[in-house]
Write an enzyme that holds these catalytic residues in place. Structure first.
Site, PDB file in Angstrom:
ATOM      1  N   GLU A 145      -9.509  -2.278   6.214  1.00 22.60           N
ATOM      2  CA  GLU A 145     -10.098  -2.139   7.547  1.00 22.60           C
ATOM      3  C   GLU A 145     -11.292  -3.096   7.697  1.00 22.60           C
ATOM      4  O   GLU A 145     -11.790  -3.630   6.705  1.00 22.60           O
ATOM      5  CB  GLU A 145     -10.582  -0.694   7.736  1.00 22.60           C
ATOM      6  CG  GLU A 145      -9.484   0.354   7.655  1.00 22.60           C
ATOM      7  CD  GLU A 145      -8.496   0.307   8.831  1.00 22.60           C
ATOM      8  OE1 GLU A 145      -8.733  -0.429   9.801  1.00 22.60           O
ATOM      9  OE2 GLU A 145      -7.468   1.000   8.750  1.00 22.60           O
TER      10      GLU A 145
ATOM     11  N   ASN B 103      -7.250  -3.672  15.109  1.00 21.58           N
ATOM     12  CA  ASN B 103      -8.634  -4.016  14.751  1.00 21.58           C
ATOM     13  C   ASN B 103      -8.679  -5.166  13.751  1.00 21.58           C
ATOM     14  O   ASN B 103      -9.713  -5.439  13.161  1.00 21.58           O
ATOM     15  CB  ASN B 103      -9.355  -2.791  14.178  1.00 21.58           C
ATOM     16  CG  ASN B 103      -8.694  -2.263  12.920  1.00 21.58           C
ATOM     17  OD1 ASN B 103      -7.735  -2.848  12.419  1.00 21.58           O
ATOM     18  ND2 ASN B 103      -9.202  -1.159  12.394  1.00 21.58           N
TER      19      ASN B 103
ATOM     20  N   HIS C 161      -6.957  -5.385  10.917  1.00 20.08           N
ATOM     21  CA  HIS C 161      -6.761  -5.039   9.501  1.00 20.08           C
ATOM     22  C   HIS C 161      -5.462  -5.617   8.957  1.00 20.08           C
ATOM     23  O   HIS C 161      -4.520  -5.887   9.711  1.00 20.08           O
ATOM     24  CB  HIS C 161      -6.855  -3.522   9.271  1.00 20.08           C
ATOM     25  CG  HIS C 161      -5.685  -2.719   9.742  1.00 20.08           C
ATOM     26  ND1 HIS C 161      -5.815  -1.420  10.178  1.00 20.08           N
ATOM     27  CD2 HIS C 161      -4.358  -2.990   9.848  1.00 20.08           C
ATOM     28  CE1 HIS C 161      -4.625  -0.950  10.519  1.00 20.08           C
ATOM     29  NE2 HIS C 161      -3.722  -1.875  10.328  1.00 20.08           N
TER      30      HIS C 161
ATOM     31  N   ASP D 225       0.820  -1.216   0.000  1.00 24.21           N
ATOM     32  CA  ASP D 225       0.000   0.000   0.000  1.00 24.21           C
ATOM     33  C   ASP D 225       0.852   1.263   0.000  1.00 24.21           C
ATOM     34  O   ASP D 225       2.072   1.201   0.180  1.00 24.21           O
ATOM     35  CB  ASP D 225      -0.967   0.000   1.207  1.00 24.21           C
ATOM     36  CG  ASP D 225      -0.297  -0.375   2.514  1.00 24.21           C
ATOM     37  OD1 ASP D 225       0.943  -0.357   2.593  1.00 24.21           O
ATOM     38  OD2 ASP D 225      -1.023  -0.688   3.476  1.00 24.21           O
TER      39      ASP D 225
HETATM   40  P1  PGA Z   1       2.499  -1.954  13.009  1.00 25.53           P
HETATM   41  O1  PGA Z   1       1.241  -1.846  12.082  1.00 25.53           O
HETATM   42  O2  PGA Z   1       3.413  -2.969  12.372  1.00 25.53           O
HETATM   43  O3  PGA Z   1       3.115  -0.570  12.984  1.00 25.53           O
HETATM   44  O4  PGA Z   1       2.034  -2.389  14.341  1.00 25.53           O
HETATM   45  C1  PGA Z   1       0.697  -3.021  11.609  1.00 25.53           C
HETATM   46  C2  PGA Z   1      -0.573  -2.681  10.873  1.00 25.53           C
HETATM   47  O5  PGA Z   1      -1.283  -1.753  11.305  1.00 25.53           O
HETATM   48  O6  PGA Z   1      -0.852  -3.354   9.871  1.00 25.53           O
END
Ligand code: PGA
EC number: 3.5.99.6
Length: 236
Positions: free
Chosen positions: A135, A128, A130, A62
């Site tokens: 999301e 959450n 995702h 992304d």
């Molecule tokens: P993080 O984010 O590796 O910074 O915890 C993971 C995500 O939100 O996919």
């Protein structure tokens, strides 16, 4: 799913490196890469190893809309800093968040993924549930798409910017169906704030409310967790 519970992020890096090495031994040439804090220890282990990616292809999950590639919060910047400046690929694809026509960019990106099927995809997971910018509520059938960031995410991201107005409001993300097409998936999570999402994704029902839960249906997934992230699992 193969579960690996580790005691430190250094150990996680080594486990992740082993997954990459094995995939390469088995012929992997296309790597799906992710940003965020989670993959950093794995990227550190890889970039300090003797692995050579100069004949391989990477495809990132992304990118934000509207940030220049040298903006410190852009995912282009992140990938150059943690991976590509140390271990270049023959070609590294990332969504172009600066495209005038983002809709065409999503189609173009799907074509790239179709032309270069991903052998190994690395993922983090959000609190959450995702994956990528997908999301809760995102269709399991989604291909690359434009994401409208939620107010919560914009608010959370504002700490990285001078003001909330500078926080991107949209992003381009590989979809869940695109991620599921990868031959193999490596997902990692650390810290107690991820424990609930980890429990739901591994032991809960497969539901679009928890995007990562679809990985229960994938034939080849390795999950690397620290003790805190694994704390709520009933089977370890
Ligand atoms: P993080 O984010 O590796 O910074 O915890 C993971 C995500 O939100 O996919």
């Amino acid at each position: 799913m193969k579960l690996e519970i580790i005691n430190s992020q250094i150990e996680a890096g080594q486990k992740g490196l082993q997954v990459f090495k094995k995939a390469i031994q088995q012929g992997a040439q296309v790597f799906g890469l992710a940003t965020g804090s989670t993959p950093i220890s794995i990227y550190d282990a890889i970039t300090q190893s003797d692995l050579d990616f100069t004949k391989f292809i990477s495809i990132n999950l992304d990118e934000y809309k509207g940030l220049s590639n040298d903006h410190p919060e852009s995912y282009h910047y992140f990938m150059n800093k943690y991976f590509f400046s140390k271990k270049p690929f023959a070609h590294s694809y990332m969504p172009n968040g600066l495209a005038n026509d983002l809709k065409s960019e999503t189609k173009h990106y799907d074509q790239i993924i179709n032309d270069n099927p991903i052998d190994l995809q690395i993922l983090g997971i959000g609190r959450n549930g995702h994956i990528g910018f997908n999301e809760p509520g995102t269709s399991f059938k989604s291909q690359t798409h434009i994401v409208n960031l939620t107010d919560n995410t914009i608010q959370a991201n504002s700490r990285f910017f001078d003001s909330i107005d500078q926080v991107p409001k949209q992003a381009v993300s590989m979809g869940i169906a695109s991620i599921m097409k990868s031959k193999e998936i490596l997902i990692a999570a650390y810290g107690k704030e991820k424990a609930q999402a980890v429990k739901e994704f591994i032991e809960g029902p497969v539901t679009e409310d928890v995007p990562a839960s679809i990985l229960q249906k994938h034939p080849k997934v390795t999950v690397i967790l620290d003790q805190d992230a694994a704390a709520l699992l009933s089977k370890k």
